[in-house]
Design a protein around this motif. Structure first.
Motif, PDB file in Angstrom:
ATOM      1  N   ARG A 232      45.462  53.842  84.680  1.00  0.00           N
ATOM      2  CA  ARG A 232      46.477  54.989  84.769  1.00  0.00           C
ATOM      3  C   ARG A 232      45.665  55.655  83.409  1.00  0.00           C
ATOM      4  NH1 ARG A 232      51.836  55.557  88.323  1.00  0.00           N
ATOM      5  NH2 ARG A 232      50.937  54.395  90.497  1.00  0.00           N
ATOM      6  N   ALA A 233      44.773  56.753  83.724  1.00  0.00           N
ATOM      7  CA  ALA A 233      44.730  57.688  82.025  1.00  0.00           C
ATOM      8  C   ALA A 233      45.841  59.118  82.950  1.00  0.00           C
ATOM      9  CB  ALA A 233      43.553  58.318  82.016  1.00  0.00           C
ATOM     10  N   ARG A 234      45.724  60.566  81.759  1.00  0.00           N
ATOM     11  CA  ARG A 234      46.165  61.760  82.109  1.00  0.00           C
ATOM     12  C   ARG A 234      45.442  62.415  81.360  1.00  0.00           C
ATOM     13  NH1 ARG A 234      52.154  63.474  83.616  1.00  0.00           N
ATOM     14  NH2 ARG A 234      51.385  62.391  85.499  1.00  0.00           N
ATOM     15  N   VAL A 235      44.825  63.552  81.954  1.00  0.00           N
ATOM     16  CA  VAL A 235      43.656  65.120  81.724  1.00  0.00           C
ATOM     17  C   VAL A 235      45.085  65.895  81.618  1.00  0.00           C
ATOM     18  CG1 VAL A 235      41.795  66.056  81.121  1.00  0.00           C
ATOM     19  CG2 VAL A 235      42.092  63.743  82.046  1.00  0.00           C
ATOM     20  N   LEU A 236      44.717  66.399  80.188  1.00  0.00           N
ATOM     21  CA  LEU A 236      45.788  67.876  80.098  1.00  0.00           C
ATOM     22  C   LEU A 236      44.322  68.781  79.279  1.00  0.00           C
ATOM     23  CD1 LEU A 236      49.118  66.559  78.621  1.00  0.00           C
ATOM     24  CD2 LEU A 236      48.471  66.646  80.672  1.00  0.00           C
ATOM     25  N   ALA A 237      44.656  70.071  79.956  1.00  0.00           N
ATOM     26  CA  ALA A 237      43.447  70.947  79.759  1.00  0.00           C
ATOM     27  C   ALA A 237      44.447  72.309  80.235  1.00  0.00           C
ATOM     28  CB  ALA A 237      42.454  70.955  79.309  1.00  0.00           C
ATOM     29  N   GLY A 238      45.136  73.425  79.208  1.00  0.00           N
ATOM     30  CA  GLY A 238      45.446  75.060  80.208  1.00  0.00           C
ATOM     31  C   GLY A 238      46.941  75.066  79.621  1.00  0.00           C
ATOM     32  N   THR A 239      47.179  75.386  78.764  1.00  0.00           N
ATOM     33  CA  THR A 239      48.412  75.331  78.115  1.00  0.00           C
ATOM     34  C   THR A 239      49.029  77.010  78.125  1.00  0.00           C
ATOM     35  OG1 THR A 239      47.817  73.740  76.777  1.00  0.00           O
ATOM     36  CG2 THR A 239      49.837  74.501  76.065  1.00  0.00           C
ATOM     37  N   ALA A 240      50.676  76.978  78.513  1.00  0.00           N
ATOM     38  CA  ALA A 240      50.918  78.061  78.523  1.00  0.00           C
ATOM     39  C   ALA A 240      52.379  78.466  77.743  1.00  0.00           C
ATOM     40  CB  ALA A 240      50.665  78.875  79.573  1.00  0.00           C
ATOM     41  N   PRO A 241      53.097  78.703  77.153  1.00  0.00           N
ATOM     42  CA  PRO A 241      54.718  78.508  76.751  1.00  0.00           C
ATOM     43  C   PRO A 241      55.262  79.284  77.397  1.00  0.00           C
ATOM     44  CG  PRO A 241      53.319  80.971  75.954  1.00  0.00           C
ATOM     45  CD  PRO A 241      53.057  79.837  76.434  1.00  0.00           C
ATOM     46  N   ARG A 242      57.087  78.616  77.230  1.00  0.00           N
ATOM     47  CA  ARG A 242      57.909  78.274  79.072  1.00  0.00           C
ATOM     48  C   ARG A 242      58.498  79.706  77.845  1.00  0.00           C
ATOM     49  NH1 ARG A 242      59.591  73.941  80.846  1.00  0.00           N
ATOM     50  NH2 ARG A 242      60.182  74.914  82.467  1.00  0.00           N
ATOM     51  N   GLY A 243      58.644  80.373  79.083  1.00  0.00           N
ATOM     52  CA  GLY A 243      59.475  81.419  79.099  1.00  0.00           C
ATOM     53  C   GLY A 243      61.193  81.029  79.058  1.00  0.00           C
ATOM     54  N   LEU A 244      61.731  82.242  78.221  1.00  0.00           N
ATOM     55  CA  LEU A 244      63.235  81.897  78.343  1.00  0.00           C
ATOM     56  C   LEU A 244      63.605  82.160  80.015  1.00  0.00           C
ATOM     57  CD1 LEU A 244      63.614  83.880  74.551  1.00  0.00           C
ATOM     58  CD2 LEU A 244      63.495  81.252  75.244  1.00  0.00           C
ATOM     59  N   GLU A 245      63.357  83.062  80.825  1.00  0.00           N
ATOM     60  CA  GLU A 245      64.173  83.633  81.506  1.00  0.00           C
ATOM     61  C   GLU A 245      63.290  82.760  82.734  1.00  0.00           C
ATOM     62  OE1 GLU A 245      65.068  87.502  82.246  1.00  0.00           O
ATOM     63  OE2 GLU A 245      65.409  87.611  80.433  1.00  0.00           O
ATOM     64  N   GLU A 246      64.120  82.173  83.824  1.00  0.00           N
ATOM     65  CA  GLU A 246      63.719  81.864  84.931  1.00  0.00           C
ATOM     66  C   GLU A 246      62.168  82.624  84.863  1.00  0.00           C
ATOM     67  OE1 GLU A 246      65.170  78.689  88.703  1.00  0.00           O
ATOM     68  OE2 GLU A 246      66.567  80.232  87.775  1.00  0.00           O
ATOM     69  N   HIS A 247      62.789  83.903  85.905  1.00  0.00           N
ATOM     70  CA  HIS A 247      61.367  84.472  86.366  1.00  0.00           C
ATOM     71  C   HIS A 247      60.961  84.399  85.738  1.00  0.00           C
ATOM     72  CE1 HIS A 247      63.324  87.262  84.083  1.00  0.00           C
ATOM     73  NE2 HIS A 247      62.447  88.369  84.772  1.00  0.00           N
ATOM     74  N   ILE A 248      60.363  84.774  84.782  1.00  0.00           N
ATOM     75  CA  ILE A 248      58.587  84.616  83.741  1.00  0.00           C
ATOM     76  C   ILE A 248      58.518  83.442  83.268  1.00  0.00           C
ATOM     77  CG2 ILE A 248      58.468  84.774  80.836  1.00  0.00           C
ATOM     78  CD1 ILE A 248      60.628  87.181  81.141  1.00  0.00           C
ATOM     79  N   ASP A 249      59.714  82.465  83.318  1.00  0.00           N
ATOM     80  CA  ASP A 249      58.738  80.864  82.945  1.00  0.00           C
ATOM     81  C   ASP A 249      57.916  80.296  84.328  1.00  0.00           C
ATOM     82  OD1 ASP A 249      58.874  78.252  81.821  1.00  0.00           O
ATOM     83  OD2 ASP A 249      59.647  77.712  83.197  1.00  0.00           O
ATOM     84  N   ARG A 250      58.925  80.867  86.019  1.00  0.00           N
ATOM     85  CA  ARG A 250      58.133  80.791  87.014  1.00  0.00           C
ATOM     86  C   ARG A 250      56.909  81.731  86.822  1.00  0.00           C
ATOM     87  NH1 ARG A 250      61.903  81.858  89.866  1.00  0.00           N
ATOM     88  NH2 ARG A 250      61.417  83.591  90.334  1.00  0.00           N
ATOM     89  N   ASP A 251      56.406  82.424  86.680  1.00  0.00           N
ATOM     90  CA  ASP A 251      55.581  83.908  86.953  1.00  0.00           C
ATOM     91  C   ASP A 251      54.289  83.689  85.781  1.00  0.00           C
ATOM     92  OD1 ASP A 251      56.406  85.169  88.641  1.00  0.00           O
ATOM     93  OD2 ASP A 251      57.553  87.373  87.171  1.00  0.00           O
ATOM     94  N   ILE A 252      54.605  82.273  84.692  1.00  0.00           N
ATOM     95  CA  ILE A 252      54.211  82.157  83.230  1.00  0.00           C
ATOM     96  C   ILE A 252      52.624  80.935  84.320  1.00  0.00           C
ATOM     97  CG2 ILE A 252      53.521  80.857  81.691  1.00  0.00           C
ATOM     98  CD1 ILE A 252      55.836  82.582  80.183  1.00  0.00           C
ATOM     99  N   ALA A 253      53.747  80.012  84.662  1.00  0.00           N
ATOM    100  CA  ALA A 253      53.369  78.546  85.792  1.00  0.00           C
ATOM    101  C   ALA A 253      52.525  78.820  86.351  1.00  0.00           C
ATOM    102  CB  ALA A 253      54.846  77.736  85.849  1.00  0.00           C
ATOM    103  N   GLU A 254      52.858  79.972  87.571  1.00  0.00           N
ATOM    104  CA  GLU A 254      51.843  80.401  88.532  1.00  0.00           C
ATOM    105  C   GLU A 254      50.549  81.133  87.923  1.00  0.00           C
ATOM    106  OE1 GLU A 254      51.918  79.250  91.515  1.00  0.00           O
ATOM    107  OE2 GLU A 254      53.557  78.300  91.098  1.00  0.00           O
ATOM    108  N   GLN A 255      51.066  81.985  86.340  1.00  0.00           N
ATOM    109  CA  GLN A 255      49.382  82.361  86.138  1.00  0.00           C
ATOM    110  C   GLN A 255      48.860  81.315  86.234  1.00  0.00           C
ATOM    111  OE1 GLN A 255      50.196  85.752  83.897  1.00  0.00           O
ATOM    112  NE2 GLN A 255      52.177  86.088  84.215  1.00  0.00           N
TER     113      GLN A 255
END
Length: 439
Positions: A232-255
């Motif tokens: 098993r191997a895992r590839v990570l590429a593409g990064t964004a910081p977490r948001g302090l508020e839940e709705h902002i955090d969710r929007d960042i993840a979707e973007q």
């Protein structure tokens, strides 16, 4: 110390619940630790075997040395779980041109926990019978702090380097380059370094909490894992910081998930990993070949979101986990593309030796199994306490220098907080709204 001593190894099971915080069983000043979610292995006691490797063949030479060492070993393992029996802890330099030694290390005592099974391994190199009894961990010593200062690349130099890389990309020399910068601190020599590991393990339990030969950190990225013949191997590429508020955090993840730029970078990283492993692909059964997740998924860490894909398959016959490490390193997520041009550019542009930052760190077992992460979110801590932390980001044609510098700031934040204040802010610089690629 003989080059290849005849090791005697005994592993016994412990009563469940005997071990608490595994990191406490490591050496206060030279910890050997590889943990995730509280499970893993920790080494202590006398160093029975240590080998150093340099240059382009450092991983291959380590694999050969390990094969010879294990051929002389007598192993009796009553736990029979990943990490039990004879194990070597390892850390490899990022670059073949590095002056930093790559190492494999075998200590005299290892404690571990896996899948609810707890164990202790004792090893001797003088033909005496190993005493596989559990010793109490050393009492925790002084918890000193350190203040980080600018290293060899300041903000102006970093901006100039980013602009130069963007020009190289525009000219067609590169498609992507991961550019790193450094911070320097001085940790008092008498500090008990287990405090740092404990804080990182508490705040980032889903990461690989590692410490090998002074290289210490909490990495989100699995390079490769082998259990039996399962790969098993895992590839990570593409990064964004977490948001302090839940709705902002969710929007960042979707973007992040819908970003064409990050999706393209992620696809390349996955394809690069599969291509690197294809040199070992001598499977006769098509069902054994290495395959990747059809679509990347979102991986949530306390301070960042990542786009992630898992690669799975079967280990080719007559190979070990170090053969896979050799094939994969350096991944496109920490080097760049094309690989050769990217590595030459890193050596030329970065004003420091990365040492083992972004190199493989982990362990190998006597049967060739093991677990290896990419040494990210960490630092090299020298015996005298000099501490050099590194962080990088993937530079592409549309990169903006100010955003790239800020990305390295929040990637450096977990270790910086753990060493300087002891109060880790898992969100780091949560106001950052751009997206990064690579480390």
């Amino acid at each position: 110390m003989n080059q290849f001593p005849s090791l005697r190894v005994r592993t016994v099971r412990l009563e469940p619940g005997t071990l608490r915080q595994l990191w406490r069983y490591s050496d206060p000043h030279s910890p050997l630790v590889f943990l995730r979610n509280g499970d893993g292995i920790v080494g202590s006691g006398q160093i029975l075997w240590r080998r150093e490797f340099f240059g382009p063949d450092r991983i291959r030479e380590a694999a050969d040395a390990w094969s010879k060492l294990t051929s002389f070993a007598e192993v009796k393992d009553r736990a029979k779980v990943p990490g039990s029996g004879l194990v070597g802890f390892g850390a490899f330099a990022f670059s073949e041109n590095s002056q930093q030694a790559s190492v494999l290390i075998v200590p005299s005592l290892i404690v571990g926990r896996r899948d609810g099974i707890e164990f202790v391994t004792a090893i001797t190199a003088d033909s005496t019978k190993p005493d596989a009894s559990l010793r109490d961990p050393a009492p925790l010593g002084p918890d000193e702090r350190a203040v980080f200062e600018t290293g060899e690349m300041d903000v102006v130099q970093h901006q100039q380097a980013v602009d130069h890389v963007v020009d190289l990309i525009g000219s067609g020399v590169l498609s992507k380059l991961v550019l790193a910068r450094d911070l320097i601190a001085k940790l008092p020599e008498w500090t008990d370094r287990r405090h740092l590991i404990g804080r990182l393990a508490e705040t980032y339990p889903d990461c690989w909490n590692y410490s090998v030969d002074g290289l210490t950190g909490a990495s989100p990225e699995t390079l490769v894992r082998v259990r039996g013949r399962e790969v098993r191997a895992r590839v990570l590429a593409g990064t964004a910081p977490r948001g302090l508020e839940e709705h902002i955090d969710r929007d960042i993840a979707e973007q992040l998930k819908s970003s064409p730029k990050n999706q393209q970078e992620h696809r390349f990283a996955v394809e690069s990993a599969l291509h690197a492993l294809s040199s070992l692909n001598d499977y006769t059964d098509p069902g054994d070949s290495l395959t990747a997740s059809p679509e990347p998924f979102l991986l949530a860490l306390p301070n960042v979101w990542h786009l992630a894909s898992d690669i799975r398959g079967t280990l080719p016959l007559d190979h070990t986990v170090l053969d896979l490490v050799q094939a994969l390193h350096p991944t496109a997520a920490v080097g760049g593309t094309p690989r050769k041009a990217a590595l030459e550019a890193i050596d030329r542009i970065e004003p420091f030796d990365r040492r083992r930052y972004a190199g493989p760190v982990g362990w190998i077992g006597a049967k060739g199994d093991g677990e290896w992460a990419i040494a990210l979110r960490g630092a090299e801590i020298d015996p005298d306490g000099t501490t050099t932390a590194y962080a990088g980001g993937g530079i592409v044609a549309t990169s903006v220098a100010a955003d790239e510098f800020r990305e390295t700031e929040w990637k450096l934040r977990p270790l910086q907080d753990a060493l300087s204040s002891g109060s880790i802010d898992p969100y780091g610089d949560a106001l950052f709204t751009g997206f990064g690629t690579g480390d």
